[in-house]
Design an enzyme around this catalytic site. Structure first.
Site, PDB file in Angstrom:
ATOM      1  N   ASP A 291       0.738  -1.091  -0.021  1.00 15.85           N
ATOM      2  CA  ASP A 291       0.034  -0.063  -0.011  1.00 15.85           C
ATOM      3  C   ASP A 291       1.009   1.256  -0.239  1.00 15.85           C
ATOM      4  O   ASP A 291       2.026   1.181   0.153  1.00 15.85           O
ATOM      5  CB  ASP A 291      -0.943   0.016   1.167  1.00 15.85           C
ATOM      6  CG  ASP A 291      -2.228   0.889   1.041  1.00 15.85           C
ATOM      7  OD1 ASP A 291      -2.261   1.645   0.187  1.00 15.85           O
ATOM      8  OD2 ASP A 291      -3.220   0.664   1.874  1.00 15.85           O
ATOM      9  N   GLU A 477     -10.321   7.127   4.554  1.00 12.03           N
ATOM     10  CA  GLU A 477      -9.376   6.342   5.517  1.00 12.03           C
ATOM     11  C   GLU A 477      -9.509   6.986   6.867  1.00 12.03           C
ATOM     12  O   GLU A 477     -10.505   7.422   7.368  1.00 12.03           O
ATOM     13  CB  GLU A 477      -8.038   6.611   4.713  1.00 12.03           C
ATOM     14  CG  GLU A 477      -8.009   6.017   3.150  1.00 12.03           C
ATOM     15  CD  GLU A 477      -6.777   5.951   2.699  1.00 12.03           C
ATOM     16  OE1 GLU A 477      -5.553   5.704   3.341  1.00 12.03           O
ATOM     17  OE2 GLU A 477      -6.530   6.270   1.455  1.00 12.03           O
TER      18      GLU A 477
END
Ligand code: BGC
Ligand code: BGC
Length: 596
Positions: A291, A477
């Protein structure tokens, strides 16, 4: 025969016998041949993924970089189909003219349609799609998303998110289909099937445990996102592994590692989970991508971070900014024997494999089907609406006079939420030129049927009914992590407070719509409202909402998550053994229908 000739014959016979006994020649597959022909630098370049904004054609060509990404909101100028095609085809030509002569992969987070492309038709977020329980719909959305991406030359989607979210306070809850493992497995696999049927690469993310991190009030609010999982291995396998098994059965071609940790070990360094479980035990054949800059959260120097993640089984390093340093570190790690050549060859072989599986030659040849996408999105919106309360006020009469109030009435930014045009989403509708808002959708029905839609409070007395549209502020997020789940709380839209009061003051029947990415607390208002609908972050097509409100289509959505009643909501998931039912407002599976 003289002695000399005799000796010669014997020697010749012996020689031919020996040469016949030579090892049979090893036949390499075309991909193995390709790998064998590559230099170390070419191999390492394939393992690097930079952001669009930090590279150009020459850098791609010189490094033999294997892939490029657009992060949340990252787009070319102009942000049009042609602008994207120019970008992706230029970069691809750069890659093909590098010494390795390999095509480029271009990755993006199309998490509810092509959400970085201005004007694209956007589908509801996953929390809404979970409420449809409709795998066939997910397959069609996967396919439609693939065509949108293909039309702009993009070959890799960082979706679907397979998190099985257990805690409503996590900011990524809306990226999850359900708190229920089986539902996530079936909807995720269906999306992958649809997307990859168009020759694109899907990504099962984030491996593993990302929906199961613990909330630590003593630390900062980011502890859920990128946080720590403290469950046992048996629990992790039961809750979070099945969606990956289902994804691999659909031959998903990539898996993204989670930012989170298990027992304080970062997943990006977990050889056990990435190599032993995912690749060996589950037989995953595709590529594992890290990521966004996640390896930098590992302990030690850049060199040891790179070595630890690649040795754990990461094949492609998502390094939007520091890609050049990371490439250098990777080379040093190989030269110092910190990463064995066999690991590099395995990573590159996997990259060659996925590039070979994809339909890379045909990218840019598809064209957008806006009309088809709109119809599909509208269907998805209608199927995802969940009717939570109805005191006989729904369906609405088409000639009703309605007062529409609240922040979500005419704002496409709020109806789309995060990962829409920009990473964190938009607070206005300016960047959604083709979206239909609720105001437009209501007006269309009313105008055709002799009803009136008012948006000004001074017209309240003329209305039969108030439709109150409450919303959250967009977020993505960790920015969305919160322990405050109230309708007027930290992440709620600041307009909610006044709108709730105004609706009450009219003394008219109230239908409330919630444009939210999570389940907010409604207990204290339920009495005041005659109907309540979870409309979620439904995307660009508001007619799907009016289709069910006016009764043209039935309400069929049911909750794929438990709806909590109190803020300490972590004990409500139906997957938990000791769930506390006193904290549950509406149970998973809840959703009313209207009988005509
Ligand atoms: C997110 C991923 C995403 C990546 C690329 C990360 O911050 O966690 O879900 O795919 O960024 O945008
Ligand atoms: C996101 C990216 C985004 C970036 C902005 C990342 O965490 O995943 O997509 O563009 O942050 O800084």
């Amino acid at each position: 025969m003289n002695i000399v000739r005799k000796v010669l014959v014997i020697v010749l016979v012996a020689f031919s016998l020996v040469s016949c006994k030579k090892e049979p020649e090893v036949i390499l597959t075309p991909l193995e041949e390709k790998l064998a022909s590559m230099t170390l630098d070419e191999k390492l370049g394939q393992m690097i993924q930079a952001e669009r904004y930090s590279i150009d054609v020459t850098k791609i060509q010189n490094t033999n970089m294997g892939s490029v990404l657009s992060g949340g909101g990252s787009h070319p100028n102009p942000n049009t189909v042609q602008g994207w095609l120019d970008l992706t085809s230029d970069l691809n030509h750069g890659a093909l003219s590098g010494s390795a002569e390999l095509p480029l992969l271009y990755g993006i987070d199309a998490v509810h349609g092509h959400n970085n492309l201005k004007g694209a038709v956007l589908f509801p977020h996953n929390i809404a799609l979970g409420a449809t329980h409709d795998a066939d719909l997910l397959e069609r959305i996967g396919k439609a998303t693939a065509v949108q991406l293909k039309a702009t030359g993009i070959s890799w989607d960082f979706a679907p998110c397979l998190a099985v979210v257990q805690d409503v306070r996590w900011g990524r809850t809306y990226e999850s289909y359900s708190e229920n493992t089986d539902l996530v497995s079936s909807l995720g696999a269906a999306f992958i099937k649809g997307l990859q049927s168009e020759g694109l690469m899907a990504t099962a993310k984030h491996f593993i445990g990302d929906g199961g991190t613990v909330f630590d009030d003593s630390k900062n609010s980011y502890m859920l996102d990128q946080g720590n999982v403290t469950l046992s291995e048996a629990q992790i396998r039961e809750l979070f592994l099945p969606p990956y098994v289902a994804a691999i059965e659909e031959n998903v071609l990539s898996v993204m590692v989670s930012f989170s940790s298990i027992d304080d070990e970062k997943m990006h360094a977990s050889k056990y989970w990435i190599t032993d479980v995912l690749k060996t035990e589950l037989g995953f054949k595709g590529v594992v991508v890290s990521d966004w800059e996640a390896i930098h959260q590992l302990p030690g120097s850049l060199l040891s971070q790179v070595a630890a993640s690649v040795n754990a089984g990461v094949d492609i390093l998502m390094e939007p900014n520091a890609w050049r340093d990371v490439l250098g570190a990777l080379k040093r790690a190989v030269e110092n024997d910190m990463v064995p050549m066999s690991r590099i060859d395995d990573a590159v072989m996997r990259i060659l494999y996925v590039k070979d599986e994809l339909d890379l030659a045909n990218f840019g040849s598809a064209s957008l089907d806006d009309a088809g996408d709109k119809a599909l999105a509208r269907e998805a919106v209608a199927k995802s609406q969940v009717l939570l309360k109805n005191d006989g006020i729904l369906p609405l009469a088409k000639n009703a006079d309605i007062l529409l109030i609240g922040p979500g009435v005419n704002n496409a930014g709020l109806q789309n939420g995060g990962w829409s045009f920009s990473w964190q989403g938009e607070s206005t509708g300016l960047n959604f030129p083709n979206a239909t808002t609720l105001l437009a959708a209501f007006t269309e029905v009313a105008t055709a049927n002799g009803g009136h839609i008012y948006t000004d409070l001074k017209d309240a007395s003329k209305a039969d009914i108030v439709v109150l549209v409450l919303a959250e502020k967009p977020y993505a997020e960790g920015i969305g992590d919160t322990a405050d789940l109230s309708l007027t709380g930290a992440l709620a839209h600041e307009g909610n407070f006044d709108a709730i009061k105004q609706a009450q003051l009219t003394k008219k029947p109230v239908v409330t719509l919630l444009l939210t990415g999570r389940r907010l607390l409604v207990d204290e208002y339920l009495e005041d409202w005659d109907a309540l609908v979870a409309s979620w972050l439904f995307g660009t097509e508001a007619q799907g909402v009016t289709d069910v409100l006016y009764g043209d289509l039935p309400f069929s959505g049911t909750l794929s998550f438990t709806w909590p009643k109190t803020t300490d909501a972590d004990q409500t998931s139906s997957m938990l053994p000791n769930r506390d039912m006193t904290k549950v407002q509406f149970d998973i599976g809840y959703g009313l229908t209207i009988s005509k």
